[in-house]
Design an enzyme around this catalytic site. Structure first.
Site, mmCIF file in Angstrom:
data_model
loop_
_atom_site.group_PDB
_atom_site.id
_atom_site.type_symbol
_atom_site.label_atom_id
_atom_site.label_comp_id
_atom_site.label_asym_id
_atom_site.label_seq_id
_atom_site.Cartn_x
_atom_site.Cartn_y
_atom_site.Cartn_z
ATOM 1 N N LYS A 1 -10.797 -2.577 19.084
ATOM 2 C CA LYS A 1 -9.471 -3.219 19.185
ATOM 3 C C LYS A 1 -9.180 -3.157 21.002
ATOM 4 O O LYS A 1 -8.239 -3.700 21.118
ATOM 5 C CB LYS A 1 -8.513 -2.540 18.460
ATOM 6 C CG LYS A 1 -8.731 -2.751 16.998
ATOM 7 C CD LYS A 1 -7.468 -2.356 16.312
ATOM 8 C CE LYS A 1 -7.900 -2.187 14.686
ATOM 9 N NZ LYS A 1 -6.703 -2.726 13.718
ATOM 10 N N PHE B 1 -3.342 3.778 14.835
ATOM 11 C CA PHE B 1 -3.754 4.961 13.791
ATOM 12 C C PHE B 1 -5.001 4.280 13.226
ATOM 13 O O PHE B 1 -5.091 3.107 12.998
ATOM 14 C CB PHE B 1 -2.466 4.985 12.918
ATOM 15 C CG PHE B 1 -1.503 5.912 13.599
ATOM 16 C CD1 PHE B 1 -0.571 5.574 14.532
ATOM 17 C CD2 PHE B 1 -1.483 7.341 13.071
ATOM 18 C CE1 PHE B 1 0.227 6.315 15.299
ATOM 19 C CE2 PHE B 1 -0.435 7.980 13.823
ATOM 20 C CZ PHE B 1 0.485 7.689 14.835
ATOM 21 N N LYS C 1 -13.057 1.968 16.019
ATOM 22 C CA LYS C 1 -12.011 1.102 16.120
ATOM 23 C C LYS C 1 -11.364 0.909 17.360
ATOM 24 O O LYS C 1 -10.734 -0.174 17.630
ATOM 25 C CB LYS C 1 -11.091 1.640 14.947
ATOM 26 C CG LYS C 1 -10.110 0.704 14.771
ATOM 27 C CD LYS C 1 -9.218 1.284 13.362
ATOM 28 C CE LYS C 1 -10.278 0.834 12.086
ATOM 29 N NZ LYS C 1 -9.797 1.370 10.920
ATOM 30 N N LYS D 1 7.527 -17.470 -10.923
ATOM 31 C CA LYS D 1 6.832 -16.185 -11.286
ATOM 32 C C LYS D 1 5.448 -16.684 -12.093
ATOM 33 O O LYS D 1 5.729 -17.771 -13.219
ATOM 34 C CB LYS D 1 7.643 -15.463 -12.373
ATOM 35 C CG LYS D 1 7.039 -14.214 -12.661
ATOM 36 C CD LYS D 1 8.131 -13.466 -13.533
ATOM 37 C CE LYS D 1 7.572 -12.080 -13.774
ATOM 38 N NZ LYS D 1 8.188 -11.496 -14.963
ATOM 39 N N ASP E 1 -4.116 -9.138 13.467
ATOM 40 C CA ASP E 1 -4.493 -7.946 13.755
ATOM 41 C C ASP E 1 -3.334 -7.801 14.723
ATOM 42 O O ASP E 1 -3.407 -8.208 15.897
ATOM 43 C CB ASP E 1 -5.789 -7.743 13.974
ATOM 44 C CG ASP E 1 -5.854 -6.114 14.342
ATOM 45 O OD1 ASP E 1 -4.980 -5.572 14.852
ATOM 46 O OD2 ASP E 1 -6.968 -5.529 13.899
ATOM 47 N N ASN F 1 0.657 -1.364 -0.031
ATOM 48 C CA ASN F 1 0.059 -0.112 0.047
ATOM 49 C C ASN F 1 0.880 1.179 -0.100
ATOM 50 O O ASN F 1 2.141 1.148 -0.049
ATOM 51 C CB ASN F 1 -1.049 -0.079 1.222
ATOM 52 C CG ASN F 1 -0.506 0.139 2.451
ATOM 53 O OD1 ASN F 1 0.590 0.790 2.807
ATOM 54 N ND2 ASN F 1 -0.331 -1.229 3.262
HETATM 55 O O1 C5P Z 1 -8.271 -2.153 11.445
HETATM 56 P P1 C5P Z 1 -7.130 -0.996 10.740
HETATM 57 O O2 C5P Z 1 -6.270 -1.706 9.665
HETATM 58 O O3 C5P Z 1 -7.915 0.064 10.084
HETATM 59 O O4 C5P Z 1 -6.582 -0.610 12.121
HETATM 60 C C1 C5P Z 1 -5.448 0.210 12.042
HETATM 61 C C2 C5P Z 1 -4.502 0.262 13.267
HETATM 62 O O5 C5P Z 1 -4.286 -1.141 13.506
HETATM 63 C C3 C5P Z 1 -3.225 0.860 13.073
HETATM 64 O O6 C5P Z 1 -2.714 1.158 14.313
HETATM 65 C C4 C5P Z 1 -2.176 -0.508 12.451
HETATM 66 O O7 C5P Z 1 -1.114 -0.390 12.486
HETATM 67 C C5 C5P Z 1 -2.783 -1.467 13.208
HETATM 68 N N1 C5P Z 1 -3.066 -2.844 12.625
HETATM 69 C C6 C5P Z 1 -2.282 -3.876 12.987
HETATM 70 N N2 C5P Z 1 -2.178 -5.196 12.549
HETATM 71 C C7 C5P Z 1 -3.011 -5.259 11.345
HETATM 72 C C8 C5P Z 1 -3.896 -4.138 10.976
HETATM 73 C C9 C5P Z 1 -3.803 -3.027 11.390
HETATM 74 O O8 C5P Z 1 -1.571 -3.699 14.158
HETATM 75 N N3 C5P Z 1 -3.433 -6.359 10.729
#
Ligand code: C5P
Length: 398
Positions: free
Chosen positions: A339, A321, A335, A287, A304, A208
């Site tokens: 979390k 974030f 969120k 590939k 996550d 990304n």
């Molecule tokens: O769920 P989302 O990706 O929007 O959440 C963003 C936050 O969660 C950010 O702080 C990101 O670093 C963390 N994150 C994480 N592991 C993931 C997805 C997001 O630590 N697989």
């Protein structure tokens, strides 16, 4: 003069470069000496056109000659509690940004582990020039602290940003530097930063647009407050900030393993990485050929990392974030609750000039009680303000 206890007994290596604002430096030295700071001065060749070594010595500075024999740069680099360059010209900023070591001052800047502070002084157009902007950003990313510049009338007859900060302001900045320096001394912080890369085959993968700048700036700001910082970083070209231990990783699973390895020694976790939510179920050994007209790739969920860390018992203070579009605040609030984290920094990614790749950000800070919107600012500034907010909320360990 107000009392500045953090200054007493400190040792400042003052580098003076060739700007007209150098005429203010005897007053700066006088104030530093009055605050019981030991001052050694290195004058650049051009600085001598604007200020006499004799004037600086007369107010208590020890002048170091550029051609002094032996390992002077190393001795000075070790001696200093801080290196302060005032005035810092556009030229010295560019040499510092490039890592030049072509005179005593730039050489000792490379050799020191002490904080480096610069008080720029130059014509407003030079200050706003993209070359100078890029140099300043690079230096800030490496943890160099900027004092000023202020705005106002300039020696060239113009008016605008680029005036060297007054001696009082410089002393206050140094006082703040040392007052803050110990605030996180007992804190072990882990920061994730950058994008992850999820391989599909040996040549391709999913990633990304995250640049890593926000996470790197947070790591630098935490280190500046004395924290022991581990920066777990996805692929990026950014340099590791001074005093930070960087662990490079590629995929979300690698990032998760690196974070997990720290779990018993983590007081603070800041998740600034843009972690891929999914990865290809299978990583192809060869590939992929473009034989078919369509291609279906099965993706599976990544762990996550932030949510997992928030489940630890005991758990570190957790900061996440939320890069969002639309009703950013409401989405980020949800969120944070889902979390189970302490603090979330929400930022819109559908506004021009802020968010993913740029140097600026506009954020809303949300904790259990309230949401506070901050104005758009450079990521380095937001990182410093965020760290101050974290310090206020961290449970006291000492
Ligand atoms: O769920 P989302 O990706 O929007 O959440 C963003 C936050 O969660 C950010 O702080 C990101 O670093 C963390 N994150 C994480 N592991 C993931 C997805 C997001 O630590 N697989």
């Amino acid at each position: 003069m107000q009392d500045m206890p953090s200054l007493r007994g400190r040792r400042v290596l003052l580098g003076i470069t060739g700007g007209v604002a150098a005429y203010k430096t005897p007053e700066l030295v006088r104030r530093l000496r009055a605050a019981q700071v030991a001052v050694r001065v290195v004058l650049s060749h051009n600085a001598r056109q604007f200020v006499a070594a004799g004037a600086l010595a007369a107010v208590g500075a020890e002048i170091v000659e550029d051609h002094a024999p032996g390992m002077v740069h190393i001795d000075l680099a070790r001696w200093a509690d801080a290196v302060l360059i005032a005035p810092a010209t556009a030229h010295v900023l560019s040499r510092l940004a490039a890592g030049a070591a072509d005179d005593l001052l730039t050489t000792l800047c490379l050799a020191t582990e002490a904080p480096l502070c610069v008080a720029p002084a130059m014509n407003r157009i030079m200050w706003l020039n993209p070359a100078t902007r890029a140099n300043c950003t690079r230096l800030e990313e490496r943890g160099v602290r900027f004092i000023g510049p202020g705005e106002g009338a300039q020696a060239c007859g113009e008016s605008g940003p680029g005036r060297m900060s007054e001696p009082d302001e410089i002393l206050e900045a140094l006082e703040r530097l040392w007052a803050e320096a110990g605030a996180l001394r007992a804190t072990r912080a882990v920061v994730t930063a950058g994008a992850t890369y999820e391989a599909l085959d040996p040549a391709r993968g999913f990633t990304n647009r995250s640049s890593g700048k926000m996470g790197y700036a947070v790591a630098a700001a935490l280190a500046a407050h004395g924290a022991a910082v581990t920066l777990i970083s996805g692929p990026t070209a950014l340099p590791a900030p001074l005093g930070v231990r960087r662990i490079p990783v590629t995929s979300a699973c690698e990032m998760r393993d690196a974070v997990w390895a720290c779990r018993g020694a983590m007081d603070l976790f800041v998740a600034a990485a843009a972690v891929a939510d999914y990865r290809p179920q299978t990583v192809l050994a060869h590939k992929l050929k473009k034989d078919a007209d369509t291609l279906t790739v099965t993706l599976v969920r990544n762990p996550d990392i932030l949510a997992e860390v928030a489940q630890l018992n005991p758990r570190p203070f957790t900061v996440g974030f939320a890069a969002e579009t639309g009703d950013v605040e409401a989405l980020a609030r949800a969120k944070r609750a889902r979390k189970g984290i302490d603090l979330i920094v929400a930022n819109p990614i559908d506004e021009a000039g802020v968010g993913f790749a740029g140097d600026d950000n506009r954020v809303i800070l949300i904790d259990e009680d309230r949401a506070v919107a901050w104005t758009t600012a450079p990521k380095t500034e937001i990182a410093r303000a965020l760290v101050r907010e974290i310090i206020k909320r961290l449970p006291r360990t000492v």
